[in-house]
Write an enzyme that holds these catalytic residues in place. Structure first.
Site, mmCIF file in Angstrom:
data_model
loop_
_atom_site.group_PDB
_atom_site.id
_atom_site.type_symbol
_atom_site.label_atom_id
_atom_site.label_comp_id
_atom_site.label_asym_id
_atom_site.label_seq_id
_atom_site.Cartn_x
_atom_site.Cartn_y
_atom_site.Cartn_z
ATOM 1 C CG ASP A 1 -2.106 0.936 1.028
ATOM 2 O OD1 ASP A 1 -2.447 1.229 -0.141
ATOM 3 O OD2 ASP A 1 -2.678 1.377 2.029
ATOM 4 N NE ARG B 1 -14.082 -0.955 6.101
ATOM 5 C CZ ARG B 1 -12.946 -0.474 5.590
ATOM 6 N NH1 ARG B 1 -11.796 -0.723 6.166
ATOM 7 N NH2 ARG B 1 -12.966 0.265 4.503
#
Lengths: 67, 494
Positions: free
Chosen positions: B88, B237
């Site tokens: 990432d 979430r």
């Protein structure tokens, strides 16, 4: 929560807040002594694994592009 | 009634190769992951958007689509323990599988550290002599660049987001007193670098807003990313970006355990209004006060220390657990929360066995005492960094742990098992077991789906919209009975 437990906690909170400056100084020097006693061995151990050339090593640690 | 809190963390690890010219962190991260993942690598991540009303237990044909990551060849894999391990930005990132308890999360968060450590060992074995990488579980390079440790919590969609913002912001501003991983100096652009010797949090300097979508600049205390990876009609979430990476198991346990409890209380409208007058400034002030005695101002004018604000949450939580949500894990969260707040009020430095910021500070103090070092000494900066090294022979946290100087909460045997096996009580069980048993037949997978290729014309997607389905209890027997994925799909649909 049981009442007894709650009272105990309030006492502890008051005790913590009430410590005077003298007590603080005594505590500080005691702490330095105790720290030395407890940490000397582990510091020797850590000396052996610390990266060499701290200044250069830390300077070269640059992380671009993170969240 | 509050819904169960499914929890996961995502950690971007710092990566460097001291002395290597033209070091490329993106490529090295990818190689590191690929080396570890080996044959798993061919399962690609499924980015397919799913329709919100799809049946959680059915499956259906899907079109093949090549994701962007695959095009540039960066590693992105799902592990047999249900975790995601990928590149990432310019970091290796590890996302734990979904966990149904704070303790289970600690085990899997630690398993992530072990996976990075093992990756590093395998990478070094494959590289020429002398090529050495360093991997750190921290959040700052000490030069104004930060990388995140994010927490995720399953939240009831029916709870108004404004209530989450109101009741969670003061909690996040003040929980740093036990979640902070400690840092020498300051990195905020508005602050003088050397003005503060040491602060509680690695991350606080990088937060400039109260609420927002950003994660890389103008970071907000409450992040509004709305990507549920579950049935969006029922769930949110909550993506938390304001925390530090913890090495101390007690700190991780408290970080996610208390936050999960506070979220349940928000869902049940159980909290008083503790709104702060200026949350962003308070976040910085709390981080910069290692005595934990400075007061911050509430919106109603009251002045309280961060620890006092935490006591307010604690007292409500104690009532909440007793009346609404009793059980051994909540009771342990309360017990440890109370111990830590009591310790912080009496003498913060007494918590050197439980909290990262204190353990590290004590190490720095010990070095200063022994070697007579100034706070500006580069050796102290090195200690600040190397505390977070994931290698157990070099990382200073790990040396303290091996010497019995920090408190452990879980065992090495549990962590080793979690490197290979998923939690049994969330959908990570189904994902992990399928990857373990049928990896040759999985075309792609994601948090809420697995796409099988069983030799039929169309690929078969199994959606997993319910984070608490696909557990061992639900599907363990089916998985054991199915000799191949085609049979598994038949059993699932019958």
């Amino acid at each position: 929560m049981p009442k007894e437990q709650e009272q105990k906690r309030i006492q502890r909170r008051e005790h913590g807040a009430g410590a005077g400056e003298d007590a603080g100084q005594v505590r500080a020097s005691e702490r330095a002594e105790k720290l030395k006693e407890e940490m000397d061995e582990i510091l020797d151990e850590i000396d052996a694994v610390l990266e060499e050339n701290a200044e250069e090593f830390v300077k070269s640690y640059v992380q671009k592009g993170g969240q | 009634m509050a819904i169960p809190k499914v929890i996961g963390t995502e950690t971007e690890y710092g990566i460097a190769a001291a002395g290597v010219a033209d070091f490329n962190p993106v490529l090295a991260s990818s190689q590191l992951i690929a080396t570890f993942a080996g044959a798993l690598r061919r399962i690609r991540w499924d980015y397919e958007q799913e329709s919100p009303l799809r049946d959680a237990r059915g499956f259906e044909p899907v079109q093949v689509r090549e994701p962007a990551e695959e095009d540039v060849g960066l590693a992105n894999v799902i592990l047999p323990n249900g975790a995601r391990y990928y590149v990432d930005h310019a970091h290796p990132e590890y996302s734990t599988p979904e966990c149904a308890s704070a303790r289970e999360l600690v085990v899997h968060d630690k398993a992530g550290e072990r996976i990075l450590e093992r990756s590093l060992q395998e990478f070094h074995a494959a590289m020429p002599e002398g090529y050495r990488l360093q991997i750190y579980k921290n959040n700052s390079d000490g030069k104004g660049n930060s990388y995140g440790t994010h927490e995720n919590y399953l939240v009831d969609r029916a709870t108004p987001f404004s209530a989450i913002v109101r009741d969670l912001t003061p909690f996040f501003v003040t929980r740093q007193v036990f979640t902070g991983a400690g840092k020498l100096g300051g990195e905020a652009p508005w602050d003088e670098r050397g003005r503060h010797r040491y602060q509680l949090s690695q991350r606080a300097d990088f937060f400039e807003a109260e609420v927002g979508l950003e994660t890389t600049l103008k970071r907000p205390i409450i992040n509004t990313r709305d990507e549920p990876h579950a049935d969006p009609e029922k769930y949110r979430r909550l993506h938390v970006i304001v925390g530090d990476a913890n090495l101390c198991e007690v700190a991780t346990f408290l970080k996610v355990g208390t936050t999960a409890l506070v979220l349940k209380m928000i869902e049940d409208e159980y909290l008083p209004d503790l709104s702060l007058a200026n949350p962003v400034a308070a976040l910085h002030e709390v981080s910069r006060d290692i005595t934990c005695t400075r007061e911050i101002t509430l919106a109603d004018g009251r002045r309280m220390t961060a620890v006092q604000v935490q006591w307010e949450y604690f007292e409500r939580a104690a009532k909440y657990v007793e009346q609404e949500d009793p059980g051994p894990e909540n009771e342990e969260i309360l017990r440890r929360w109370e111990e830590v707040l009591t310790g912080l009020e009496a003498d913060p430095l007494s918590l050197h066995r439980q909290l990262d910021w204190v353990a590290k500070y004590r190490l720095l103090e010990a070095y200063r005492e022994r070697d007579g070092l100034e706070w500006s000494d580069p050796k102290l900066r090195l200690i600040d960094l190397q505390y977070h090294d994931v290698q157990r022979d070099r990382g200073l946290y790990h040396r303290l742990a091996a010497a019995g100087k920090v408190e452990r909460l879980v065992t090495d045997a549990e962590i080793d098992r979690a490197v290979l096996e998923p939690p049994e009580d969330t959908r990570a069980y189904f994902r992990g077991r399928c990857v373990e048993r049928f990896r040759e037949h999985i075309a792609a997978a994601s948090w809420d789906s697995i796409i099988f290729d069983v030799g039929r014309e169309a690929l078969q997607r199994v959606p997993m919209r319910e984070p608490l389905r696909g557990t061992r209890r639900h599907v363990g027997d089916l998985l054991d009975r199915a000799p191949d994925p085609a049979t598994l799909l038949e059993l699932l649909s019958s």
